[in-house]
Design an enzyme around this catalytic site. Structure first.
Site, PDB file in Angstrom:
ATOM      1  N   HIS A 281     158.808  77.397  -1.551  1.00 40.41           N
ATOM      2  CA  HIS A 281     157.853  77.393  -2.656  1.00 40.41           C
ATOM      3  C   HIS A 281     158.410  76.490  -3.764  1.00 40.41           C
ATOM      4  CE1 HIS A 281     160.809  80.509  -3.567  1.00 40.41           C
ATOM      5  NE2 HIS A 281     160.570  80.274  -4.846  1.00 40.41           N
TER       6      HIS A 281
ATOM      7  N   LYS B 202     163.954  76.060   0.506  1.00 36.07           N
ATOM      8  CA  LYS B 202     163.028  76.827  -0.326  1.00 36.07           C
ATOM      9  C   LYS B 202     161.603  76.506   0.109  1.00 36.07           C
ATOM     10  CE  LYS B 202     162.128  77.628  -5.265  1.00 36.07           C
ATOM     11  NZ  LYS B 202     162.463  77.159  -6.641  1.00 36.07           N
TER      12      LYS B 202
END
Length: 497
Positions: A388, A386
């Site tokens: 973010h 991921k």
């Protein structure tokens, strides 16, 4: 509490049979002189050993300081040996490697020096003069113990120790049997057998099935860890203490070296337990029976003819994805939790590999807390990193410097486990074990007779505990009213490996 009861308690507490040797060789002392120029040799020896203790106490079943290295440094060296033993945490047995061997008042004085002055818990002894040289060490205080030299690892040990007697036994085998007899009422006598002689270890274990064995020689002296441990262990995976000194103290990272040795020994212990329970009649525990009944009820376990990904034809199929209701997952988690608790494995974090491992880790953690009052953290991974939020692939509890148990449904090729090991290693975690639902005992590939689980245990030096294995499935089928008369199912499963 007898000495060996105390030792067993320590082994059970930390799940380790590693004994860390504390041998401050002159070469080790010389290396410290430039770093600590104000210390004399006696203080450098103490510093060297304390550093090892501080790095390894979480995996040390016992410590074995060698008295000679301290005695050679004079009165201050003897005093520093006492200080070293005082520094070792309470609850960790100390085996003083002194190899005493005298009788009468001299032996009594040696015992007093070891147990009252040095405050050791155990000592190594020579048996050449018989029980008279052992008795003063084992009769006055049952909490103190001894390891008696039986078959040592030095080249000239065969001068005497392997002499054949009229009985057909070698001398060291008679020593083992004598010690077994002497120990019948005290539980504080063990044996020293060099790890470099696997045959002697096996013969000693046969001659003295109930005695603990101290098996030096792994590492610098050339002993093969796996072969020695397998020969010397009792069937329950205990009864063997493996001392390693330079293999830890001279490693680039002594802490990691000790952890790796502990894990490697535990892998052999688990194999020993598995092989002993796999011979003869296999007993099946309640949670294993519950597991198979649940698997059948949910359609997770089916019998017939199934083509696996490997191309092999299997007489049964196991699809853990069909444990798909709250009730089923709750029952499954109880089986996992019972297995983990009974294994004695200690860990900080449950890790569930994506995807099946994620709900498993979560529900098992809840069950450990609710049913056993054991609170552990949970972590899992994403398939894609991921970019973010918290970022990365790892979700949940931090794993850096934590002990981790990976939980999954099965190990087929070991791919998910290897990916998890790589990820967790990069994060600074120490994986101590894997827990799975079913050990299918499936061969890893066509080039080996080892199962995928055995390969994982060997490659990573970790334990694998399963709710049940193929031998338990057979036992369940034999006792189940729905299957015990179905010879085709029994035969097909029994013949499959």
């Amino acid at each position: 509490m007898s000495f060996f009861a105390k030792l067993q308690a320590r082994v059970d507490e930390i799940n380790s049979i590693l004994c860390v040797g504390l041998d401050p060789h002159s070469a080790d002392i010389e290396k410290l002189k430039s770093e600590l120029p104000d210390k004399d040799d006696a203080d450098l020896a103490l510093h060297f050993c304390i550093t090892i203790v501080d790095a390894t106490q979480h995996v040390a079943a016992a410590y074995k300081p060698n008295a000679a290295f301290f005695e050679a440094l004079g009165s201050k060296g003897v005093k520093n040996l006492q200080l070293l033993i005082e520094h070792i945490p309470n609850g960790i047995p100390v085996v003083l490697d002194a190899k005493r061997g005298d009788i009468s008042s001299t032996a009594v004085a040696y015992a007093k020096a070891a147990f009252e002055s040095a405050k050791a818990d155990c000592i190594t002894l020579h048996p050449y003069m018989g029980y008279d040289s052992i008795k003063p060490f084992v009769t006055s205080d049952p909490s103190k113990g001894c390891f008696v030299l039986c078959k040592t690892s030095n080249p000239s040990s065969n001068d005497f120790e392997t002499l054949e007697l009229k009985s057909g036994e070698m001398l060291y085998e008679t020593v083992a049997r004598k010690c077994e007899s002497w120990n019948s009422t005290s539980n504080n006598i063990g044996l020293v057998v060099g790890a470099t002689d696997v045959e002697a270890l096996a013969r000693t274990r046969k001659a003295a099935p109930s005695l603990w064995i101290l098996a030096p020689g792994v590492g610098f002296q050339g002993g093969n860890l796996e072969e020695a441990a397998n020969a010397g262990l009792m069937e329950n995976g205990s009864g063997l203490l493996v001392p390693v000194s330079r293999g830890i103290s001279r490693a680039e990272d002594p802490k990691s070296a000790a952890e790796e040795l502990c894990a490697a020994l535990n892998a052999v212990r688990q194999q020993k337990i598995n092989s002993s329970t796999g011979s003869g009649s296999t007993s099946i525990k309640k949670h294993q029976k519950d597991f198979f009944e649940l698997a059948l009820e949910c359609g997770v376990l089916k019998f017939g003819s199934f083509t696996l990904k490997s191309g092999r034809i299997s007489p049964y199929f196991f699809n853990a994805g069909l444990f798909s209701s709250g009730a089923a997952l709750s029952k499954l988690a109880k089986c996992y939790a019972e297995t983990i608790v009974q294994s004695g494995i200690k860990f900080d974090v449950l890790f569930g590999p994506a995807y099946k491992g994620i709900p498993l880790a979560s529900i098992i953690a809840v069950t450990l807390q609710n049913d056993f009052n054991i609170n552990v953290d949970v972590a899992y991974n994403r398939k894609e990193a991921k970019d973010h939020g918290e970022g990365g692939k790892l979700v949940g509890a931090p794993v850096k410097d934590k002990t981790v148990l990976i939980v999954d449904d099965v190990i087929t090729a070991g791919t998910a486990i290897r990916e998890s090991m790589t990820l967790l290693s990069k994060e600074g975690a120490q994986v101590v074990a894997v827990s799975i639902a079913l050990d299918r005992q499936e061969k890893a590939n066509d080039t080996t007779t080892q199962s995928a689980i055995q390969v994982v245990m060997q490659d990573f030096g970790i334990q694998v505990c399963s709710i049940a294995g193929l031998e338990h499935l057979l036992e369940f089928l034999k006792s189940s009213p729905n299957f015990k008369s179905d010879e085709s199912v029994l035969a097909s499963v029994s013949d499959y490996r």
